[in-house]
Design a protein around this motif. Structure first.
Motif, mmCIF file in Angstrom:
data_model
loop_
_atom_site.group_PDB
_atom_site.id
_atom_site.type_symbol
_atom_site.label_atom_id
_atom_site.label_comp_id
_atom_site.label_asym_id
_atom_site.label_seq_id
_atom_site.Cartn_x
_atom_site.Cartn_y
_atom_site.Cartn_z
ATOM 1 N N VAL A 170 30.385 26.711 36.315
ATOM 2 C CA VAL A 170 30.252 27.600 37.480
ATOM 3 C C VAL A 170 31.302 28.694 37.366
ATOM 4 O O VAL A 170 32.464 28.408 37.084
ATOM 5 N N VAL A 171 30.894 29.929 37.535
ATOM 6 C CA VAL A 171 31.854 31.026 37.632
ATOM 7 C C VAL A 171 31.812 31.546 39.065
ATOM 8 O O VAL A 171 30.737 31.758 39.627
ATOM 9 N N VAL A 172 32.977 31.670 39.663
ATOM 10 C CA VAL A 172 33.092 32.142 41.048
ATOM 11 C C VAL A 172 33.590 33.581 41.000
ATOM 12 O O VAL A 172 34.726 33.845 40.590
ATOM 13 N N ILE A 173 32.734 34.520 41.414
ATOM 14 C CA ILE A 173 33.049 35.945 41.295
ATOM 15 C C ILE A 173 33.491 36.505 42.641
ATOM 16 O O ILE A 173 32.780 36.388 43.651
ATOM 17 N N VAL A 174 34.654 37.112 42.645
ATOM 18 C CA VAL A 174 35.157 37.799 43.840
ATOM 19 C C VAL A 174 34.469 39.159 43.924
ATOM 20 O O VAL A 174 34.574 39.979 43.007
ATOM 21 N N VAL A 175 33.728 39.387 45.010
ATOM 22 C CA VAL A 175 32.974 40.628 45.142
ATOM 23 C C VAL A 175 33.870 41.790 45.522
ATOM 24 O O VAL A 175 33.739 42.899 44.986
ATOM 25 N N LYS A 176 34.807 41.561 46.443
ATOM 26 C CA LYS A 176 35.648 42.646 46.954
ATOM 27 C C LYS A 176 37.115 42.259 46.880
ATOM 28 O O LYS A 176 37.492 41.109 47.131
ATOM 29 N N ASP A 177 37.926 43.224 46.529
ATOM 30 C CA ASP A 177 39.363 42.994 46.349
ATOM 31 C C ASP A 177 40.087 42.989 47.698
ATOM 32 O O ASP A 177 40.681 43.982 48.114
ATOM 33 N N ASP A 178 40.012 41.858 48.391
ATOM 34 C CA ASP A 178 40.839 41.703 49.597
ATOM 35 C C ASP A 178 41.378 40.278 49.604
ATOM 36 O O ASP A 178 40.772 39.352 49.042
ATOM 37 N N GLU A 179 42.496 40.087 50.241
ATOM 38 C CA GLU A 179 43.221 38.811 50.166
ATOM 39 C C GLU A 179 42.401 37.635 50.667
ATOM 40 O O GLU A 179 42.403 36.563 50.070
ATOM 41 N N ARG A 180 41.681 37.835 51.735
ATOM 42 C CA ARG A 180 40.886 36.749 52.308
ATOM 43 C C ARG A 180 39.809 36.275 51.330
ATOM 44 O O ARG A 180 39.614 35.068 51.131
ATOM 45 N N THR A 181 39.113 37.221 50.701
ATOM 46 C CA THR A 181 38.034 36.873 49.764
ATOM 47 C C THR A 181 38.587 36.185 48.528
ATOM 48 O O THR A 181 38.048 35.173 48.062
ATOM 49 N N ILE A 182 39.682 36.715 48.001
ATOM 50 C CA ILE A 182 40.288 36.126 46.802
ATOM 51 C C ILE A 182 40.756 34.704 47.085
ATOM 52 O O ILE A 182 40.546 33.784 46.287
ATOM 53 N N GLU A 183 41.366 34.511 48.219
ATOM 54 C CA GLU A 183 41.867 33.183 48.575
ATOM 55 C C GLU A 183 40.717 32.188 48.744
ATOM 56 O O GLU A 183 40.800 31.034 48.322
ATOM 57 N N ALA A 184 39.634 32.644 49.366
ATOM 58 C CA ALA A 184 38.469 31.772 49.542
ATOM 59 C C ALA A 184 37.879 31.385 48.185
ATOM 60 O O ALA A 184 37.503 30.223 47.961
ATOM 61 N N ALA A 185 37.811 32.350 47.278
ATOM 62 C CA ALA A 185 37.275 32.077 45.945
ATOM 63 C C ALA A 185 38.161 31.075 45.204
ATOM 64 O O ALA A 185 37.658 30.168 44.524
#
Length: 472
Positions: A292-307
């Motif tokens: 599984v590859v988990v891709i961060v769609v947008k560069d923001d702290e919340r999204t990166i942390e969730a990923a």
């Protein structure tokens, strides 16, 4: 689809070029500086390590132990078994000079190690108590290929080669058969998701010096066959040549019966050609370096942390998960890259999905996108990977079934072999028919029983069928 064809040649219209494009675009391998050699890049080597690990566990489960023997073989060793050296003669790489001087005896860079194992087994085996001796080595070998193709036929390649010695022919035959079915067939079908046809080679196709060769034959995406692994009963040929003898329970001297068996990086080529499509590789989850590859769609702290949390949760659940937070590279380009590399599941994490407490995912084998509740990712994706593994095997089996034709004449076999496999009675084809088909580069891949099984090595049945195809 037009965009994909710019990346890769069409799998339907130009299969050879598609294969070459896959090697380059998916960053699998390069040609080495010496003609016929290859450089395995990290992604393909990770696949090889996965193959090696899964195979090694199966080999050890049969009782075999790993050893390592030298790369160089005295030329005189090969000459002791005349049929063996004759079979390999055109492919041998021979060293005549070293250290600035001409060698008193040329040495051969190993094309296979029957002769070396014969030498050491003769030294290590004294009594029936030393048998069976079950050995395996992971190594590189050199066979000077005239028509190289990366992974399929290269001058140097990686492989495992097993060599065993037994007190009786029956024990040797049973063990070789066990390796073939419990190790090779099981691995190819349950890890690589490639259905194979196990059977005997004809006399003209046997390994040099063997009395029986077993093979696992697979159908590639273009309908051609690929030999994936072989096991050989060597009879007493090498034992006689190297003096592999033992004292039996009565103290009488007896000659051992030996086997050899091997599989190689050719399986990498089989993996590519069995499952790939116009978008690139399609990897079965059990062999994929990243399941599984988990891709961060947008560069923001919340999204990166969730990923990152998703990757950690998947890893804890036993999934090989990779984080792709390269937001400096466009999302579409990254998604295409992972599609090309065949990662089984692609998970996309963006702000909108997080607001809805869900993720978007795509199965590489089927395409399309679906949503999944964020809280269920770590529990549902492992089961999804098992489903993908089963579906990929089923798809490959369907292709094999649909492109295998039962025929009754040599001409029908020739015609069927243009697009797939032909099954014909061996009594009808025979050695004369085999030679006739060889003129058109069509070969008997193996002989099977009528119900598709491998013949009994102790009592080979006469009512056999031949699997006929073009091959790599």
């Amino acid at each position: 689809m037009a965009e994909r064809q710019k990346i890769l040649a069409s799998i339907e219209n130009d299969f050879p070029q598609w294969y070459q494009d896959i090697l380059e675009k998916a960053q699998l391998a390069d040609n080495g500086p010496v003609r016929g050699t290859m450089v395995m890049r990290p992604y393909s080597y990770a696949m090889w390590e996965g193959m090696q690990s899964a195979m090694d566990a199966r080999i050890k489960a049969t009782g075999a132990e790993n050893v390592y023997l030298p790369l160089f073989i005295p030329q005189s060793y090969l000459e002791r078994e005349a049929e063996h050296v004759e079979g390999f003669s055109p492919e041998l790489a021979v060293v005549t000079h070293a250290g600035g001087k001409e060698l008193t005896e040329p040495v051969v860079v190993r094309p296979t190690s029957e002769t070396l194992f014969g030498e050491v087994m003769a030294k290590w085996i004294q009594s029936h108590r030393d048998l069976p001796m079950l050995l395996n080595q992971w190594a590189n070998v050199v066979r000077w290929e005239m028509r190289p193709r990366v992974f399929l036929r290269t001058t140097e390649f990686l492989w495992q080669e097993g060599h065993t010695a037994h007190a009786t022919r029956e024990d040797a035959a049973n063990y070789a058969r066990r390796i073939h079915l419990d190790v090779y067939k099981d691995f190819l079908e349950n890890v690589l998701a490639i259905p194979v046809l196990p059977g005997f080679k004809t006399a003209s196709e046997r390994f040099a010096g063997a009395i029986n060769t077993m093979t696992c034959e697979a159908m590639m995406g273009d309908g051609k066959a690929l030999q994936m692994a072989t096991s050989h009963e060597l009879g007493q040929n090498f034992a006689n040549a190297f003096g592999i003898t033992f004292s039996d329970t009565d103290g009488a001297a007896q000659t051992a019966w030996t086997t050899s068996w091997g599989s190689s990086t050719r399986m990498m080529g089989g993996l590519i050609m069995s499952h790939g499509d116009d978008a690139g590789l399609v990897l079965p989850p059990r062999i994929a370096p990243h399941q599984v590859v988990v891709i961060v769609v947008k560069d923001d702290e919340r999204t990166i942390e969730a990923a990152r949390t998703i990757v950690a949760d998947l890893t804890a659940a036993g999934v090989r998960a990779k984080l792709d937070d390269r937001t400096q590279t466009g999302f579409g380009r990254r998604a295409t890259e992972w599609e090309l590399k065949g990662v089984p599941v692609r998970v996309e994490v963006g702000p909108r999905d997080l607001d809805a407490e869900q993720i978007t995912f795509a199965r590489r084998d089927q395409g399309g996108k679906q949503q999944l509740p964020l809280a269920e990712v770590a529990t549902r994706l492992p089961a999804l990977l098992d489903e993908i593994q089963a579906d990929m095997f089923a798809a490959a089996q369907k292709r094999l079934d649909e492109r295998t034709k039962h025929v009754s004449t040599i001409e029908e076999a020739r015609e069927a072999a243009q697009t797939g496999f032909a099954v014909i009675d061996w009594a009808v084809l025979g050695e004369a028919g085999e030679k006739e088909l060889n003129k058109d580069a069509i070969t008997v891949r193996c002989l099977q029983t009528r119900d598709g099984n491998m013949p009994d090595p102790h009592n080979p049945e006469t009512d056999l069928v031949a699997i006929v195809a073009r091959a790599y």
